[in-house]
Scaffold this active site. Sequence first.
Site, PDB file in Angstrom:
ATOM      1  N   HIS A  63       0.851  -1.196   0.000  1.00  0.00           N
ATOM      2  CA  HIS A  63       0.000   0.000   0.000  1.00  0.00           C
ATOM      3  C   HIS A  63       0.880   1.236   0.000  1.00  0.00           C
ATOM      4  CE1 HIS A  63       0.921  -0.456   4.250  1.00  0.00           C
ATOM      5  NE2 HIS A  63       0.339   0.694   4.547  1.00  0.00           N
ATOM      6  N   HIS A  65       1.127   3.941   2.164  1.00  0.00           N
ATOM      7  CA  HIS A  65       1.602   4.721   3.312  1.00  0.00           C
ATOM      8  C   HIS A  65       3.123   4.836   3.179  1.00  0.00           C
ATOM      9  CE1 HIS A  65      -2.199   3.991   5.937  1.00  0.00           C
ATOM     10  NE2 HIS A  65      -2.231   5.174   5.357  1.00  0.00           N
ATOM     11  N   ASP A  67       5.805   4.671   4.947  1.00  0.00           N
ATOM     12  CA  ASP A  67       6.800   3.714   5.467  1.00  0.00           C
ATOM     13  C   ASP A  67       6.881   2.451   4.616  1.00  0.00           C
ATOM     14  OD1 ASP A  67       4.198   3.300   6.472  1.00  0.00           O
ATOM     15  OD2 ASP A  67       4.909   2.164   8.199  1.00  0.00           O
ATOM     16  N   HIS A  68       6.007   2.328   3.627  1.00  0.00           N
ATOM     17  CA  HIS A  68       6.028   1.154   2.742  1.00  0.00           C
ATOM     18  C   HIS A  68       6.444   1.492   1.305  1.00  0.00           C
ATOM     19  CE1 HIS A  68       4.005  -1.539   5.683  1.00  0.00           C
ATOM     20  NE2 HIS A  68       3.678  -0.358   6.176  1.00  0.00           N
ATOM     21  N   HIS A 141      -7.156  -2.361   5.709  1.00  0.00           N
ATOM     22  CA  HIS A 141      -6.364  -1.239   6.214  1.00  0.00           C
ATOM     23  C   HIS A 141      -7.108   0.031   5.789  1.00  0.00           C
ATOM     24  CE1 HIS A 141      -2.646   0.192   7.908  1.00  0.00           C
ATOM     25  NE2 HIS A 141      -2.229   0.781   6.805  1.00  0.00           N
ATOM     26  N   ASP A 208       0.331  -4.226   6.460  1.00  0.00           N
ATOM     27  CA  ASP A 208      -0.672  -3.504   7.239  1.00  0.00           C
ATOM     28  C   ASP A 208      -2.109  -3.970   7.026  1.00  0.00           C
ATOM     29  OD1 ASP A 208       1.733  -2.330   7.556  1.00  0.00           O
ATOM     30  OD2 ASP A 208       0.991  -0.273   7.463  1.00  0.00           O
ATOM     31  N   HIS A 266       7.557  -4.882  11.536  1.00  0.00           N
ATOM     32  CA  HIS A 266       6.749  -3.668  11.465  1.00  0.00           C
ATOM     33  C   HIS A 266       6.305  -3.261  12.880  1.00  0.00           C
ATOM     34  CE1 HIS A 266       3.278  -1.070  10.342  1.00  0.00           C
ATOM     35  NE2 HIS A 266       3.962  -0.855   9.228  1.00  0.00           N
TER      36      HIS A 266
HETATM   37 ZN   LIG Z   1      -0.076   1.441   6.546  1.00  0.00          ZN
END
Ligand SMILES: [Zn+2]
Length: 311
Positions: A63, A65, A67-68, A141, A208, A266
């Site tokens: 996804h 976000h 941090d990914h 998520h 996530d 994570h």
């Molecule tokens: Zn996320």
Amino acid sequence: MSLRELVVLGTGSQVPTRTRNQNGYLLRWDGEGLLFDPGEGTQRQMLFAGVAASSITRLCLTHFHGDHCLGVPGVVQRLSLDGVPHPVVAHFPASGAEYFARLRRASVFHETAELVEAPVSEPGVLAHGAFGRLVARRLSHPVESFGYQLIEPDSRRMLPERLASLGVHGQAVGRLQRDGAVEVGRRRVELSEASEPRRGQRFAFVMDTRLCDGVFELADQADLLVIESTFVSADAALADQYGHLTAAQAGRVAAECGVRKLVLTHFSQRYPDPAVFRAEAAESFGGEIVVAADISRVAVPARQPERSPAG
Ligand SMILES: [Zn+2]
């Protein structure tokens, strides 16, 4: 022997800490290198881990976000800088195509490497290859999120002593494998006489998400399951609110799905001692648990001879 291992590049959720970079995982699987969810700083983590850009063959984002995916610009530009000759296929939720377009052209660079966009709009099989099937499943998520699963088909392992005693040599071995039987002199040799079942291996990557059907589908019979465990049970309400798992839930998934090796990662920065994640997961999962640390390697467990009929 073929090399199958997970190279852990980063294990922190949301923000980097002194000991954890944002996410990043390279799965080395024979000739393939699947880079999952490269967070900010992944390019430098690759250097520390001894991962060359040329070892990447696929990019898989769960996804969008940060941090990914904030590591995508550096990694993409590095492919060109290093003159990586093979195409790299990028899978990501199709709903975030706008973000991917920005990330891959975040700044000016001389683009020579071939990055093939293969957005995921529906769950199912994304690709077939020497590795078997690459499958995506929908997760739960606040933004659209897909998990990934690598499924190697079951096959058969040829037994050299049997082949020799049955008089199957040279090109006849290939014909036996391909056709399922071969004539040797006046005798017909069946594949089953000269081989034994070889169970295909499975890898699953679950980021996530709350608990949902997709989590269980992905983790099913995984030899190696990489799964987020952002929170511990005391904060289960937060986990549900923000669309995450607890370590206890991750352990239950592994136990129910027949997982062989569980990699927890994570982690929220709110927990100073990572031992709590292992302890929670171990309450329900009796197999091997790895609490992932940055710049480490986790081997895919050695093959088991055969999947049990009940499994
Ligand atoms: Zn996320």
